[in-house]
Design a protein around this motif. Structure first.
Motif, PDB file in Angstrom:
ATOM      1  N   GLY A  23     -12.530   7.470  78.757  1.00  8.45           N
ATOM      2  CA  GLY A  23     -13.625   8.425  78.935  1.00  8.45           C
ATOM      3  C   GLY A  23     -13.116   9.812  79.185  1.00  8.45           C
ATOM      4  O   GLY A  23     -11.984  10.114  78.853  1.00  8.45           O
TER       5      GLY A  23
ATOM      6  N   GLY B 264     -19.818  -3.010  74.239  1.00 12.64           N
ATOM      7  CA  GLY B 264     -19.180  -1.800  73.735  1.00 12.64           C
ATOM      8  C   GLY B 264     -19.048  -1.720  72.222  1.00 12.64           C
ATOM      9  O   GLY B 264     -19.877  -2.239  71.459  1.00 12.64           O
TER      10      GLY B 264
ATOM     11  N   GLY C   7     -17.449  -2.553  81.028  1.00  9.77           N
ATOM     12  CA  GLY C   7     -17.370  -1.097  80.842  1.00  9.77           C
ATOM     13  C   GLY C   7     -18.471  -0.435  81.672  1.00  9.77           C
ATOM     14  O   GLY C   7     -19.112  -1.074  82.512  1.00  9.77           O
ATOM     15  N   ILE C   8     -18.687   0.843  81.405  1.00 11.30           N
ATOM     16  CA  ILE C   8     -19.652   1.590  82.215  1.00 11.30           C
ATOM     17  C   ILE C   8     -21.064   1.002  82.110  1.00 11.30           C
ATOM     18  O   ILE C   8     -21.773   0.864  83.114  1.00 11.30           O
ATOM     19  CB  ILE C   8     -19.664   3.078  81.775  1.00 11.30           C
TER      20      ILE C   8
ATOM     21  N   GLY D  52     -22.091  -2.126  81.336  1.00 11.53           N
ATOM     22  CA  GLY D  52     -22.215  -3.442  81.972  1.00 11.53           C
ATOM     23  C   GLY D  52     -22.121  -3.356  83.485  1.00 11.53           C
ATOM     24  O   GLY D  52     -22.931  -3.960  84.208  1.00 11.53           O
TER      25      GLY D  52
ATOM     26  N   GLU E 144      -9.821  16.273  70.804  1.00  8.67           N
ATOM     27  CA  GLU E 144      -9.003  16.201  72.012  1.00  8.67           C
ATOM     28  C   GLU E 144      -7.530  16.080  71.652  1.00  8.67           C
ATOM     29  O   GLU E 144      -6.679  16.753  72.225  1.00  8.67           O
ATOM     30  CB  GLU E 144      -9.425  15.005  72.865  1.00  8.67           C
TER      31      GLU E 144
ATOM     32  N   GLY F  72     -10.452  -3.917  75.646  1.00 13.13           N
ATOM     33  CA  GLY F  72     -10.742  -3.401  76.986  1.00 13.13           C
ATOM     34  C   GLY F  72     -11.904  -2.434  76.916  1.00 13.13           C
ATOM     35  O   GLY F  72     -12.463  -2.188  75.852  1.00 13.13           O
TER      36      GLY F  72
ATOM     37  N   VAL G 168     -16.799 -13.709  75.984  1.00 10.61           N
ATOM     38  CA  VAL G 168     -17.880 -14.561  75.481  1.00 10.61           C
ATOM     39  C   VAL G 168     -17.602 -14.838  74.003  1.00 10.61           C
ATOM     40  O   VAL G 168     -17.353 -13.919  73.232  1.00 10.61           O
ATOM     41  CB  VAL G 168     -19.247 -13.866  75.655  1.00 10.61           C
TER      42      VAL G 168
HETATM   43  C1  LIG Z   1     -10.597   8.117  73.695  1.00  9.65           C
HETATM   44  C2  LIG Z   1     -12.037   8.195  74.100  1.00  9.65           C
HETATM   45  C3  LIG Z   1     -12.504   9.317  74.765  1.00  9.65           C
HETATM   46  C4  LIG Z   1     -13.848   9.386  75.140  1.00  9.65           C
HETATM   47  N1  LIG Z   1     -14.272  10.510  75.790  1.00  9.65           N
HETATM   48  C5  LIG Z   1     -15.563  10.577  76.194  1.00  9.65           C
HETATM   49  C6  LIG Z   1     -16.020  11.724  76.896  1.00  9.65           C
HETATM   50  O1  LIG Z   1     -15.264  12.665  77.149  1.00  9.65           O
HETATM   51  N2  LIG Z   1     -17.312  11.771  77.282  1.00  9.65           N
HETATM   52  C7  LIG Z   1     -18.156  10.738  77.036  1.00  9.65           C
HETATM   53  O2  LIG Z   1     -19.319  10.812  77.430  1.00  9.65           O
HETATM   54  N3  LIG Z   1     -17.754   9.646  76.348  1.00  9.65           N
HETATM   55  C8  LIG Z   1     -16.480   9.548  75.929  1.00  9.65           C
HETATM   56  N4  LIG Z   1     -16.053   8.464  75.220  1.00  9.65           N
HETATM   57  C9  LIG Z   1     -17.044   7.421  74.861  1.00  9.65           C
HETATM   58  C10 LIG Z   1     -17.275   6.484  76.041  1.00  9.65           C
HETATM   59  O3  LIG Z   1     -16.031   6.100  76.570  1.00  9.65           O
HETATM   60  C11 LIG Z   1     -18.072   5.249  75.599  1.00  9.65           C
HETATM   61  O4  LIG Z   1     -19.246   5.663  74.938  1.00  9.65           O
HETATM   62  C12 LIG Z   1     -18.497   4.410  76.785  1.00  9.65           C
HETATM   63  O5  LIG Z   1     -17.440   4.180  77.657  1.00  9.65           O
HETATM   64  C13 LIG Z   1     -19.068   3.054  76.305  1.00  9.65           C
HETATM   65  O6  LIG Z   1     -19.279   2.225  77.402  1.00  9.65           O
HETATM   66  P1  LIG Z   1     -19.729   0.700  77.183  1.00  9.65           P
HETATM   67  O7  LIG Z   1     -19.829   0.110  78.546  1.00  9.65           O
HETATM   68  O8  LIG Z   1     -20.921   0.643  76.310  1.00  9.65           O
HETATM   69  O9  LIG Z   1     -18.562   0.009  76.363  1.00  9.65           O
HETATM   70  P2  LIG Z   1     -17.016  -0.279  76.702  1.00  9.65           P
HETATM   71  O10 LIG Z   1     -16.480   0.701  77.663  1.00  9.65           O
HETATM   72  O11 LIG Z   1     -16.352  -0.438  75.386  1.00  9.65           O
HETATM   73  O12 LIG Z   1     -17.039  -1.671  77.457  1.00  9.65           O
HETATM   74  C14 LIG Z   1     -17.239  -2.873  76.794  1.00  9.65           C
HETATM   75  C15 LIG Z   1     -16.820  -3.997  77.717  1.00  9.65           C
HETATM   76  O13 LIG Z   1     -17.157  -5.245  77.115  1.00  9.65           O
HETATM   77  C16 LIG Z   1     -16.058  -6.131  77.211  1.00  9.65           C
HETATM   78  N5  LIG Z   1     -16.172  -7.085  76.095  1.00  9.65           N
HETATM   79  C17 LIG Z   1     -16.041  -6.853  74.766  1.00  9.65           C
HETATM   80  N6  LIG Z   1     -16.256  -7.988  74.073  1.00  9.65           N
HETATM   81  C18 LIG Z   1     -16.534  -8.944  74.983  1.00  9.65           C
HETATM   82  C19 LIG Z   1     -16.835 -10.329  74.885  1.00  9.65           C
HETATM   83  N7  LIG Z   1     -16.900 -10.972  73.729  1.00  9.65           N
HETATM   84  N8  LIG Z   1     -17.031 -11.017  76.045  1.00  9.65           N
HETATM   85  C20 LIG Z   1     -16.967 -10.406  77.247  1.00  9.65           C
HETATM   86  N9  LIG Z   1     -16.703  -9.097  77.379  1.00  9.65           N
HETATM   87  C21 LIG Z   1     -16.491  -8.371  76.265  1.00  9.65           C
HETATM   88  C22 LIG Z   1     -14.824  -5.237  77.156  1.00  9.65           C
HETATM   89  O14 LIG Z   1     -13.695  -5.881  77.701  1.00  9.65           O
HETATM   90  C23 LIG Z   1     -15.321  -4.072  78.013  1.00  9.65           C
HETATM   91  O15 LIG Z   1     -15.132  -4.351  79.372  1.00  9.65           O
HETATM   92  C24 LIG Z   1     -14.729   8.339  74.837  1.00  9.65           C
HETATM   93  C25 LIG Z   1     -14.257   7.206  74.162  1.00  9.65           C
HETATM   94  C26 LIG Z   1     -12.934   7.122  73.805  1.00  9.65           C
HETATM   95  C27 LIG Z   1     -12.439   5.905  73.094  1.00  9.65           C
END
Ligand SMILES: Cc1cc2nc3c(=O)[nH]c(=O)nc-3n(C[C@H](O)[C@H](O)[C@H](O)COP(=O)(O)OP(=O)(O)OC[C@H]3O[C@@H](n4cnc5c(N)ncnc54)[C@H](O)[C@@H]3O)c2cc1C
Ligand SMILES: NC(=O)c1ccc[n+]([C@@H]2O[C@H](COP(=O)([O-])OP(=O)(O)OC[C@H]3O[C@@H](n4cnc5c(N)ncnc54)[C@H](O)[C@@H]3O)[C@@H](O)[C@H]2O)c1
Length: 499
Positions: free
Chosen positions: A235, A114, A18-19, A21, A160, A231, A86
């Protein structure tokens, strides 16, 4: 990379595509161009940030693209993406194990896995959460066959959805008195409400992300479930290009039930049986439909009302995705279940860092910053975690990044630009604050939160053009008592005073 008998070894391993990582891996790849960086991810695609636009010192906007991991490897030849979830972490041995049976050894690890939707009812096929592309598509498919849905929750996703959905009746059940409690107070909610009864404005908006198309809709009685592979989170503007339309011809039809929660969910059969037993359904429990209308599922609210619907969306927040990493590792966890990180994004275990939705910021924050699980913070944390990992590796010291000085978020709700700054809802201030308001119906809503004559937070809805000035005023903590109401007087050019 040096292969060892026990498994592949890398100085830096990042978990999560995700963003958080991806940003962390990119920054590490830049800092250590001669090292291989392993990025482990459960999803086949990664999220890339593009077109970053700095709106002001702390406010930024960017687009997000879902890309094949090969593109990331092409941009950064020293990033190796390993597509496998993992399954286990052995922190004391500096090893991780993936679901395809492989073992990897790290020197420094950053966990960015995430969060997951926190559903009101786990395992119920009629209760959907929205998190990633799969779940958004599953939601779209179900909506295309729906006449009425119940949306539970009052945060970003619910706000939304209720605005974007057309051709389907929405019963919106919220715990609070007013809509949008995670972003707004009752005043702002009142400003926004008329938009829900208006015909949706079809202003063509440039589509920034992958389009979600509707594949041939299958006739199914049960909702289409999303795959259980986790997944990356969606965003900003995730719904653009995704037709959120039910079976009816009307635009908006939203009915709000305030101050209530879901008491029970009844499947159709169960509902019919219970209706016959007066003991189970006391008289004050009121089915809002005539008896001949039958729905696949019924939602009983704590205010005594029962609504039938095609399915329920649980937009009730997230829980950090920590489970794969906990067994055998004594991580300190925050109250929200996230991995606690200190001001260097370090968890409680040696050489393990965390960033994004999975972590709980546990340092003493600036008085005008707080954590919210947002895209912008995932990027800032991923970037800063990489800098901290680099500094620790090189034996250098590092100060907390400037982005954690002020909470700043720009987004869009009900087709209005929305900027929230600092303690925009007077979070944690108790009664020790004053509010100043300026509102022009249908155009703009400006609220500032003042404490001892100083600005500590602001909500700006509409094109107010005030974000930069207010950001400066919150950051420099200037005493504004002398300006009084002029601070929000539209006839006074506030920028002339302070810029
Ligand atoms: C519908 C929706 C709308 C949103 N709108 C906004 C917005 O308008 N503005 C805003 O700022 N934020 C918004 N957000 C929040 C934002 O999307 C998240 O806060 C942000 O993307 C989190 O990023 P992350 O990288 O921490 O996690 P994630 O994007 O959840 O990424 C986690 C990653 O880890 C991987 N993963 C999980 N478990 C494992 C494992 N065991 N082994 C290996 N890989 C693993 C997943 O496949 C994924 O690639 C929204 C969220 C949603 C759901
Ligand atoms: N435009 C944006 O900035 C935006 C848009 C969508 C999502 N997001 C982010 O994505 C994440 C997920 O969004 P979300 O809307 O699910 O979470 P959220 O944290 O924004 O809101 C959760 C809502 O659910 C309510 N709630 C919690 N438990 C409940 C229960 N049992 N019954 C009824 N209501 C309950 C809370 O009071 C809150 O209103 C959040 O981190 C959010 O900030 C941001």
């Amino acid at each position: 990379m040096a292969a060892t008998p026990s498994g592949a070894r890398s100085r830096f391993v990042v978990v999560g595509g995700g963003i958080a990582g991806v940003t962390c891996a990119e920054k590490l790849a830049m800092e250590f161009p001669s090292e291989d960086i392993f990025l482990m991810t459960a999803s086949p695609v990664i999220k890339a940030v593009t077109n970053v636009r700095q709106v002001s010192k702390t406010l930024e906007e960017f687009d997000v693209e879902e890309q094949p991991s090969s593109l990331l490897e092409k941009r950064y030849p020293n990033i190796k993406v390993i597509q496998s979830g993992v399954e286990q972490l052995r922190g004391d041995e500096h090893k991780i194990f993936t679901e395809d049976g492989k073992e990897y050894v790290y020197e420094k690890l950053c966990l960015c896995a995430g969060a997951k939707p926190k559903l009101i009812s786990e395992g119920n096929p009629y209760v959907l959460g929205i998190r990633d592309t799969d779940s958004a598509q599953a939601f779209q498919k179900n909506l295309a066959q729906a006449e009425r849905i119940v949306v539970v929750g009052n945060g970003g996703i619910a706000l939304e959805l209720v605005y974007e959905i057309q051709g389907c009746e929405v019963i919106w059940a919220i715990k609070d008195k007013a809509i949008g409690n995670t972003f707004f107070d009752a005043g702002a909610a009142e400003f926004l409400i008329p938009k829900l009864s208006a015909e949706k404005q079809e202003t063509p908006i440039e589509c920034k992300r992958t389009k979600y198309t509707m594949e041939g809709s299958e006739e199914k009685e049960r909702p289409v479930a999303a795959s259980d592979k986790l997944g990356s989170a969606l965003g900003p503007d995730w719904h653009e290009g995704l037709s959120l339309k039910g079976t009816k011809e009307f635009s908006h039809k939203v009915h709000i039930e305030v101050l209530c929660e879901v008491k029970k969910i009844h499947l159709q059969q169960e509902f019919l049986q219970l209706q016959q037993t007066s003991l189970a359904f006391p008289k004050e429990v009121k089915n809002v439909e005539p008896d001949e209308v039958l729905w696949p599922v019924y939602v009983e609210l704590t205010n005594g009302k029962i609504y039938g619907c095609n399915f329920i969306v649980s937009a009730t927040g997230v829980v950090p995705n920590v489970t794969p990493f906990l067994a055998g590792n004594n991580f300190a966890l925050g109250e929200d279940g996230g991995l606690k990180v200190d001001k260097h994004m370090h968890t409680s275990l040696p050489d393990i860092y965390a960033a994004g939705d999975i972590c709980t910021a546990s340092w003493e924050p600036s008085p005008v910053w707080h954590q919210m699980r947002l895209w912008t913070q995932a990027r800032q944390m991923g970037w800063y975690a990489a800098k901290c990992m680099a500094a620790d590796t090189l034996g250098e010291s590092i100060d907390l990044d400037f982005s954690f000085e002020l909470f700043a978020h720009v987004t869009k709700f009900f087709n209005y630009k929305v900027v929230v700054l600092g303690k925009y809802n007077a979070q944690g201030l108790g009664l020790d604050h004053e509010l100043m308001l300026r509102c022009t119906k249908g155009q703009e809503y400006v609220k500032v939160v003042m404490q001892s004559g100083r600005m500590v937070g602001a909500v700006l809805i509409g094109d107010t053009d005030l974000e930069e000035t207010f950001e400066n005023l919150i950051l420099n903590q200037m005493d504004l008592s002398a300006y009084g109401e002029d601070l929000l007087n539209p006839d006074v050019d506030i920028e002339d005073y302070f810029d």
